[in-house]
Motif scaffolding. Structure first.
Motif: not given
Length: 288
Positions: A8, A12, A16, A28, A33, A38, A40, A43
């Protein structure tokens, strides 16, 4: 060994490929997803234990990922087909995600609900008849409009020229000119059928022949001498037939020539001829 926090931090703060930054936030583009945001908890790359819902041509599947299959990328996701009934689909989700985090179970059910509603709206829109907007090529429209304008101007010009020529012809401007175009002359002949019939009737009239009075009387005397019976020679009969045939052929040739001539011949003046006989007081009149 997979470490979610390290993954992550790299995604982040560095880069990405699934991240989409816009004014309202960060989203995202990954198909797995569960929320499309987007962060934690949502993801699919930074969570070794993850679940989501995917649609395959109207059929919904529950996808689950566990850390035990992390070393097998081809068997990383476990797929379970969900029934069409909404309540039964929720029961299957509760059964397979019994000991999973409550946040993930709630987001999975919420995603299933949104996708079912989306499918219902798609079916309703497919049943409705809507107007289909078609784009018309601009160059083709301009080309066709120019062609129409040119055709209209050409048609008007041809009509004006034809009217002017007919007026001049009627006014007697082209009296001495005889080389008219045949197609226009035929059109004029078709427009005036009465005039053509009159000329044909006049052409069919036979021309009169002049015979001396003395010869007729001698022939009558000869007939009286032979008792009313006259014998003609075969050669004279053949010559008379040839003469008639030649006259007929010449008359047909004159008709064909007069059909192609633009100017119709005027009628000949009639001539009155009187023939007096010596023996009788009667008079014969011949009109030509």
């Amino acid at each position: 060994m997979q470490h979610d926090e390290v993954i992550w931090q790299v995604i982040r703060h560095n880069h990405c490929s699934y991240m989409a930054k816009i004014e309202t936030g960060k989203f995202c583009r990954n198909l797995y997803n569960v929320t499309g945001i987007c962060n934690r908890s949502s993801c699919p790359l930074a969570n070794s234990r993850y679940a989501t819902i995917r649609d395959h041509d109207g059929v919904f599947y529950l996808y689950m990922k566990s850390i035990e299959r992390a070393h097998k990328p081809n068997e990383l996701w476990e797929r379970v087909k969900l029934p069409r009934n909404y309540e039964k689909a929720l029961e299957i989700i509760d059964k397979h995600l019994m000991y999973w985090p409550k946040f993930l179970v709630h987001k999975t059910k919420q995603r299933l609900t949104k996708m079912i509603q989306m499918r219902i709206r798609m079916r309703k829109l497919a049943l409705k008849t809507r107007e289909k907007i078609m784009t018309a090529p601009r160059k083709q429209g301009k080309r066709e409009s120019r062609r129409e304008e040119k055709a209209e101007t050409a048609a008007v010009l041809d009509k004006t020229i034809e009217k002017e020529l007919l007026q001049r012809l009627k006014g007697g401007v082209y009296n001495d000119i005889c080389n008219y175009p045949m197609d226009k002359y035929i059109e004029l002949l078709d427009k005036e059928p009465e005039r053509e019939t009159e000329t044909e009737l006049y052409e069919e009239e036979e021309e009169p022949e002049f015979v001396e009075a003395g010869d007729d009387l001698d022939e009558e005397d000869d007939m009286e001498d032979f008792g009313g019976r006259v014998d003609y020679n075969d050669e004279e009969i053949v010559e008379a037939g040839d003469h008639k045939r030649k006259r007929k052929e010449s008359r047909l040739a004159l008709r064909k020539l007069e059909k192609y001539e633009p100017v119709v011949k005027s009628k000949k003046p009639r001539v009155l001829v009187e023939v007096d006989r010596e023996d009788a007081d009667e008079q014969q009149k011949a009109v030509f």
